[in-house]
Design a protein around this motif. Structure first.
Motif, PDB file in Angstrom:
ATOM      1  N   ASP A 143      32.922   3.973 -18.381  1.00 33.65           N
ATOM      2  CA  ASP A 143      32.052   2.839 -18.089  1.00 33.65           C
ATOM      3  C   ASP A 143      32.756   1.606 -18.637  1.00 33.65           C
ATOM      4  O   ASP A 143      33.161   1.593 -19.796  1.00 33.65           O
ATOM      5  CB  ASP A 143      30.693   3.006 -18.781  1.00 33.65           C
ATOM      6  N   VAL A 144      32.896   0.585 -17.805  1.00 33.69           N
ATOM      7  CA  VAL A 144      33.707  -0.568 -18.192  1.00 33.69           C
ATOM      8  C   VAL A 144      32.831  -1.810 -18.346  1.00 33.69           C
ATOM      9  O   VAL A 144      31.967  -2.074 -17.509  1.00 33.69           O
ATOM     10  CB  VAL A 144      34.804  -0.842 -17.136  1.00 33.69           C
ATOM     11  N   THR A 145      33.050  -2.546 -19.431  1.00 31.74           N
ATOM     12  CA  THR A 145      32.393  -3.838 -19.642  1.00 31.74           C
ATOM     13  C   THR A 145      33.459  -4.859 -20.019  1.00 31.74           C
ATOM     14  O   THR A 145      34.308  -4.581 -20.871  1.00 31.74           O
ATOM     15  CB  THR A 145      31.353  -3.773 -20.782  1.00 31.74           C
ATOM     16  N   ILE A 146      33.406  -6.008 -19.364  1.00 36.64           N
ATOM     17  CA  ILE A 146      34.362  -7.069 -19.669  1.00 36.64           C
ATOM     18  C   ILE A 146      33.606  -8.248 -20.271  1.00 36.64           C
ATOM     19  O   ILE A 146      32.552  -8.640 -19.773  1.00 36.64           O
ATOM     20  CB  ILE A 146      35.114  -7.512 -18.391  1.00 36.64           C
ATOM     21  N   VAL A 147      34.158  -8.776 -21.366  1.00 34.28           N
ATOM     22  CA  VAL A 147      33.536  -9.906 -22.069  1.00 34.28           C
ATOM     23  C   VAL A 147      34.500 -11.088 -22.022  1.00 34.28           C
ATOM     24  O   VAL A 147      35.665 -10.947 -22.415  1.00 34.28           O
ATOM     25  CB  VAL A 147      33.239  -9.522 -23.544  1.00 34.28           C
ATOM     26  N   ASP A 148      34.033 -12.218 -21.516  1.00 35.40           N
ATOM     27  CA  ASP A 148      34.860 -13.427 -21.497  1.00 35.40           C
ATOM     28  C   ASP A 148      33.949 -14.642 -21.349  1.00 35.40           C
ATOM     29  O   ASP A 148      33.264 -14.785 -20.339  1.00 35.40           O
ATOM     30  CB  ASP A 148      35.870 -13.367 -20.331  1.00 35.40           C
ATOM     31  N   PRO A 149      33.904 -15.513 -22.384  1.00 36.17           N
ATOM     32  CA  PRO A 149      32.997 -16.664 -22.307  1.00 36.17           C
ATOM     33  C   PRO A 149      33.458 -17.714 -21.288  1.00 36.17           C
ATOM     34  O   PRO A 149      32.685 -18.613 -20.952  1.00 36.17           O
ATOM     35  CB  PRO A 149      33.034 -17.236 -23.731  1.00 36.17           C
ATOM     36  N   ARG A 150      34.677 -17.586 -20.801  1.00 38.13           N
ATOM     37  CA  ARG A 150      35.198 -18.582 -19.855  1.00 38.13           C
ATOM     38  C   ARG A 150      34.679 -18.235 -18.455  1.00 38.13           C
ATOM     39  O   ARG A 150      35.165 -17.309 -17.806  1.00 38.13           O
ATOM     40  CB  ARG A 150      36.725 -18.592 -19.889  1.00 38.13           C
ATOM     41  N   THR A 151      33.692 -18.984 -17.994  1.00 37.80           N
ATOM     42  CA  THR A 151      32.991 -18.622 -16.751  1.00 37.80           C
ATOM     43  C   THR A 151      33.908 -18.660 -15.525  1.00 37.80           C
ATOM     44  O   THR A 151      33.643 -17.975 -14.543  1.00 37.80           O
ATOM     45  CB  THR A 151      31.771 -19.542 -16.517  1.00 37.80           C
ATOM     46  N   ALA A 152      34.982 -19.452 -15.588  1.00 37.27           N
ATOM     47  CA  ALA A 152      35.903 -19.483 -14.450  1.00 37.27           C
ATOM     48  C   ALA A 152      36.574 -18.126 -14.268  1.00 37.27           C
ATOM     49  O   ALA A 152      36.884 -17.709 -13.150  1.00 37.27           O
ATOM     50  CB  ALA A 152      36.964 -20.566 -14.656  1.00 37.27           C
ATOM     51  N   PHE A 153      36.797 -17.412 -15.409  1.00 35.81           N
ATOM     52  CA  PHE A 153      37.397 -16.077 -15.344  1.00 35.81           C
ATOM     53  C   PHE A 153      36.341 -15.003 -15.062  1.00 35.81           C
ATOM     54  O   PHE A 153      36.548 -14.118 -14.253  1.00 35.81           O
ATOM     55  CB  PHE A 153      38.098 -15.752 -16.678  1.00 35.81           C
TER      56      PHE A 153
END
Lengths: 235, 107
Positions: free
Chosen positions: A99-109
Motif C-alpha cells: 500500500d503506497v502513500t506519498i507525502v509532499d506539501p508542494r501542491t504542484a507536485f
C-alpha cells in the motif's frame, strides 16, 4: 475454517494487527489468537517466536502437533516527495503488494494528475505522518532533497522502527544530512539504519531504473534481514 | 486480479457469504525446493474457480479437484505432492521438492 474465524482474520488484517490461526490438522479443530492476546495464551512462547520470524509452520505442543499460520500486516511504502522517481516507484510497489502513500506539501507536485492511482497527501510530514500509523511493516523513502520535508519524516520513520528507511541524495547531500540529523540528536547507529545512497547498485540512471533499484533494496530488507528486528527485540 | 494474500482471504469470505461452496487450501509443510512458502493459500469454489497458489501451477489442478470433494463432504484433508513422474503422467512438482497441503471447507 469457520466463516466467523475468517471474518475476524480479515478484520484484523485490515486494521494492520498480527493474528494467528492454530489448526489441528487431524481433527480440523481451529482457533484464532489476536496479537494482543498472545501473553495469556498457553502457546505464547511459540506464538511470540513465530511473530518475530513472521513464518507459519508446524509446532509440537502439549496438545499434539498443530499448524500455526501467522498473518502479519502487509507491507506499506510511505514516500516523501511526489517526484519523477515516485511516479515509477509507486506502481512498482503496488504491483508487489505494497500500500503506497506519498507525502509532499508542494501542491504542484502532489497532484492527482501526476498520481492517478496513489494516495497523495499534500501536507507537511508532521501533519501527514502521525495519522498513518507508520510501523515496523512500513518502508519509508525520502525523495525530495529538501531538508524541511525529508528530515522530519526520516526522524519519524526511525522512531517508528520502519523495516526499511532510505534517503535519496548525492554524497554531499548525504554528509550534510548526517550533520543535521546528528545535531537533532541521532546517533551513528541511528544514521546507519538509513540506506544512503539509496537503492541497490545496479547502475540505475533513469527515474524508473532508480525506482527499480530502490524497490529491490526494500524487498531485500524485508526478506533477507528479518533477524535485525528480532535481535533488537531480544536485546 | 493478482491475488495478494489478503485478496485471497477476502475472496474466500466474499464467496462464502454469497452462498458459494468454498474451500481453502494452505501449504503446511515443504521439503527441499518448493515453489510457494508455508502459509500460501489457494481458495476454491464448488465450480472449480480458484484464486492464489500453493505451487507454481504444478499441482493446483489436483488440489482444486480434491477441494471440490472437501466442499461436498465438509471433512478436511491433507494432500502430499512429491517429485513429478512425467512418464507416469502423475501430478507432482518438477522442482524436486515435496509439499503438504491442508484443504478445509469454509462454512
Amino acid at each position: 475454517m469457520k466463516l466467523d474465524i475468517l471474518q475476524t482474520l480479515n478484520g484484523e488484517r485490515d486494521a494492520r494487527r498480527a493474528v494467528f490461526i492454530i489448526t489441528d490438522l487431524d481433527s480440523g479443530a481451529q482457533r484464532l489468537v489476536k496479537a494482543a492476546d498472545i501473553a495469556g495464551d498457553p502457546l505464547h512462547e511459540t506464538l511470540e517466536k513465530r511473530l518475530r520470524m513472521g513464518k507459519s509452520g508446524m509446532d509440537e505442543t502439549a496438545q499434539g502437533r498443530v499448524f500455526i499460520t501467522v498473518h502479519v500486516p502487509s507491507p506499506r511504502l510511505v514516500i516523501t516527495g511526489a517526484v519523477h522517481i515516485s511516479q515509477a516507484l509507486a506502481p512498482i510497489a503496488q504491483m508487489l503488494g505494497y500500500d503506497v502513500t506519498i507525502v509532499d506539501p508542494r501542491t504542484a507536485f502532489a497532484s492527482k494528475e501526476r498520481f492517478p492511482d496513489v494516495t497523495v497527501l499534500a501536507e507537511w510530514p508532521d501533519v501527514a505522518l502521525p495519522p498513518l500509523n507508520v510501523d515496523r511493516y512500513t518502508a519509508f523513502v525520502a525523495l525530495t532533497h529538501d531538508p524541511k520535508i525529508d528530515d522530519p519524516a526520516l526522524l519519524h520513520a526511525l522512531k517508528r522502527d520502519c523495516f526499511y528507511i532510505g534517503a535519496l541524495g548525492s554524497k554531499k547531500t548525504y554528509a550534510k544530512r548526517n550533520d543535521r540529523l546528528k545535531a537533532a540528536g541521532l546517533t551513528d547507529t541511528d544514521l546507519a539504519r538509513i540506506h544512503a545512497p539509496i537503492g541497490l547498485d545496479i547502475g540505475a540512471i533513469s527515474p524508473s531504473e532508480i525506482a527499480v533499484s530502490i524497490m529491490g533494496e526494500i524487498v531485500q530488507s524485508l526478506r533477507q534481514k528479518p533477524a535485525r528486528t528480532a535481535k533488537a527485540e531480544a536485546a | 486480479m493478482l491475488g495478494r494474500d489478503e485478496h485471497i482471504l477476502k475472496t474466500a469470505e466474499d464467496w462464502a457469504q454469497s452462498g458459494r461452496g468454498v474451500a481453502l487450501a494452505t501449504v503446511v509443510e515443504t521439503w527441499g525446493s518448493a515453489p510457494r512458502p508455508v502459509g500460501s493459500n489457494l481458495v476454491i469454489d464448488s465450480d472449480g474457480n480458484f484464486l492464489g497458489s500453493v505451487s507454481g501451477g504444478c499441482v493446483e489442478g489436483a488440489v482444486v479437484t480434491e477441494a471440490i470433494d472437501v466442499i461436498e463432504s465438509g471433512k478436511p484433508k491433507v494432500l502430499e505432492f512429491g517429485v513429478a513422474d512425467e512418464a507416469a503422467w502423475q501430478v507432482g512438482l518438477s522442482c524436486g521438492g515435496t509439499i503438504r497441503v491442508y484443504v478445509e471447507k469454509v462454512s
